[in-house]
Motif scaffolding. Structure first.
Motif, mmCIF file in Angstrom:
data_model
loop_
_atom_site.group_PDB
_atom_site.id
_atom_site.type_symbol
_atom_site.label_atom_id
_atom_site.label_comp_id
_atom_site.label_asym_id
_atom_site.label_seq_id
_atom_site.Cartn_x
_atom_site.Cartn_y
_atom_site.Cartn_z
ATOM 1 N N LEU A 10 -57.222 64.339 -4.349
ATOM 2 C CA LEU A 10 -57.352 63.366 -3.262
ATOM 3 C C LEU A 10 -56.002 62.766 -2.916
ATOM 4 N N ALA A 11 -55.644 62.768 -1.633
ATOM 5 C CA ALA A 11 -54.462 62.048 -1.161
ATOM 6 C C ALA A 11 -54.791 60.558 -1.238
ATOM 7 N N TYR A 12 -54.207 59.881 -2.217
ATOM 8 C CA TYR A 12 -54.638 58.530 -2.571
ATOM 9 C C TYR A 12 -53.568 57.500 -2.238
ATOM 10 N N SER A 13 -53.948 56.513 -1.438
ATOM 11 C CA SER A 13 -53.020 55.439 -1.080
ATOM 12 C C SER A 13 -53.457 54.099 -1.623
ATOM 13 N N VAL A 36 -53.745 61.519 -6.098
ATOM 14 C CA VAL A 36 -52.320 61.794 -5.946
ATOM 15 C C VAL A 36 -51.720 60.804 -4.953
ATOM 16 N N ALA A 37 -50.808 59.980 -5.421
ATOM 17 C CA ALA A 37 -50.123 59.019 -4.561
ATOM 18 C C ALA A 37 -48.720 59.525 -4.257
ATOM 19 N N GLN A 60 -57.604 61.458 -13.246
ATOM 20 C CA GLN A 60 -56.159 61.551 -13.424
ATOM 21 C C GLN A 60 -55.470 60.928 -12.215
ATOM 22 N N TYR A 61 -54.342 60.282 -12.453
ATOM 23 C CA TYR A 61 -53.524 59.710 -11.372
ATOM 24 C C TYR A 61 -52.130 60.312 -11.467
ATOM 25 N N ILE A 62 -51.649 60.830 -10.332
ATOM 26 C CA ILE A 62 -50.318 61.429 -10.273
ATOM 27 C C ILE A 62 -49.548 60.765 -9.142
ATOM 28 N N ARG A 97 -46.501 62.918 6.960
ATOM 29 C CA ARG A 97 -47.690 63.707 6.626
ATOM 30 C C ARG A 97 -47.386 65.139 6.175
ATOM 31 N N PRO A 98 -46.458 65.848 6.819
ATOM 32 C CA PRO A 98 -46.214 67.228 6.381
ATOM 33 C C PRO A 98 -45.756 67.351 4.939
ATOM 34 N N ILE A 99 -44.853 66.482 4.488
ATOM 35 C CA ILE A 99 -44.374 66.580 3.113
ATOM 36 C C ILE A 99 -45.496 66.222 2.137
ATOM 37 N N ILE A 100 -46.345 65.252 2.491
ATOM 38 C CA ILE A 100 -47.456 64.900 1.611
ATOM 39 C C ILE A 100 -48.436 66.062 1.513
#
Length: 404
Positions: A10-13, A36-37, A60-62, A97-100
């Motif tokens: 998950l793209a996590y903010s 994933v932050a 898990q948090y990355i 956004r592209p790099i994420i």
């Protein structure tokens, strides 16, 4: 039959959307969630994210530090191109956004995930930017976009969902602006901003700086040095890209620089109103464009302006990882070979005013341009030039006279 996922990245903010998505993914798919932050310069917004992600169900948090790559591989190419969307927007969200998306794929492969999830709405541009980046590096990876499939219809519904599950939020219903923050900018959308008739409440919403009215009554002078179109020093002090942008954000914000109120045309077809804060970026764009005026020849400069419009559209629309973007960036890099020098600027209450520039690569000749006597320009030559240059107009006039 609905697809079954065992592990989802998950793209996590930690914002409203992704705060509830961990719970929703687990309830919907019974899957493991890896949060994933991406650290692209949002600073304190990352504080406490690991504890929050794990407490709300992530296995898990990355956290990935992407600031340097974000600046060097995405922000600086846009600055070199002078890419501005619809004359105002400096692509703050579009560039991140592209790099994420690329890094989400890398993590998904490392942890053996069988899907990637993002919290973008079905009305926005970011869903396109994320998913095109994912497709560029993992074309067969399933993508989960909850906003396109769940029963939640509004941000108020999201808050209800979070409260029912005791998921902590940093916002409330009254301050529920949709925001995106990174090293380059901060955006504000929603609430009273949805009506273009409303003046933004700048004194309430601004975070990177102050309104021009609140800026100092005395101007601030700065100098930015460029090498091949890339800013390398501020006021004579060498800096890496991240430090330089942070410093410019500070001085620009203090002087009310870079506040944009805009109704833009989204890729998905609708118009959207937002307020953008890009203090350091606005200064860099101005300084870079000024330096190009004396270091790039006329025809290259004019053609590059056309390329800038095209590249801004491409980047806004999420096509960073495409052959066309690669080709246009190669052209831009070629134009930057002699964009070297120092630009002095005066910052005053939201304004950026040129205060002089120097370059060893300058194409400007004071001797030639002077109103005084010069050695290499014979003014009598201009008569023949005008006769040839104006010949088509003369022939049209003669033809009209014959018909009359």
């Amino acid at each position: 039959m609905e697809k079954i996922f065992k592990k989802v990245v998950l793209a996590y903010s930690g914002g409203l959307d992704t705060s509830i998505i961990i719970a929703w993914l687990k309830e919907t798919y019974g899957c493991e969630v890896v949060a994933v932050a991406a650290n692209v310069g949002q600073k304190d917004e990352l504080d406490g994210l690991e504890a929050k992600a794990l407490a709300t169900g992530a296995s898990q948090y990355i956290e990935l530090d992407l600031k340097k790559e974000f600046v060097e591989d995405f922000i600086f190419p846009a600055v070199k191109a002078n890419a501005v969307y619809e004359g105002k927007y400096l692509l703050g969200t579009s560039l991140a956004r592209p790099i994420i998306g690329k890094k989400l794929v890398e993590v998904a492969k490392e942890v053996g995930a069988d899907a990637i999830c993002h919290g973008c709405t079905g009305k926005g541009n970011d869903q396109v930017r994320f998913e095109l980046a994912i497709k560029a590096f993992a074309p067969d990876m399933p993508i989960i976009a909850p906003w396109r499939v769940w029963d939640i219809k509004s941000r108020d519904d999201e808050i209800d969902y979070a409260e029912a599950r005791n998921i902590p939020l940093k916002i409330n219903r009254e301050t529920n602006y949709s925001k995106d923050k990174n090293l380059w900018h901060l955006s504000h959308e929603g609430l009273d901003l949805e009506d273009p008739a409303n003046e933004p409440k700048y004194d309430e919403i601004l975070e990177l700086g102050v309104s021009p009215e609140q800026a100092p009554d005395k101007p601030t002078y700065i100098e930015i040095t460029f090498e091949k179109g890339i800013p390398v020093a501020l006021n004579g002090e060498k800096m890496d890209g991240v430090a330089l942008i942070e410093a410019l954000n500070k001085v620009g914000g203090a002087n009310g620089i870079g506040i944009i109120d805009m109704v833009e045309n989204r890729l998905v077809g609708m118009k959207s109103r937002g307020v953008y804060e890009t203090p350091g970026g606005t200064i860099l764009y101005k300084a870079h464009a000024d330096l190009e005026e004396i270091t790039i020849d006329k025809y290259t400069q004019h053609f590059k302006q056309k390329i800038a419009l095209e590249l801004a559209d491409i980047l806004y629309n999420g096509y960073w990882y495409s052959p066309l973007t690669e080709a246009l960036n190669a052209f831009v890099d070629k134009t930057q070979e002699n964009v070297n020098g120092t630009v002095k600027l005066k910052l005053y209450k939201g304004n950026i005013i040129g205060a002089g520039m120097t370059s060893d690569s300058t194409l400007y000749s004071e001797q030639t341009a002077s109103f005084g006597e010069d050695e290499d320009y014979n003014q009598a030559d201009s008569a023949g030039f005008i006769n040839l240059y104006g010949l088509p107009i003369k022939m049209i006039a003669q033809a009209k006279a014959k018909k009359a």
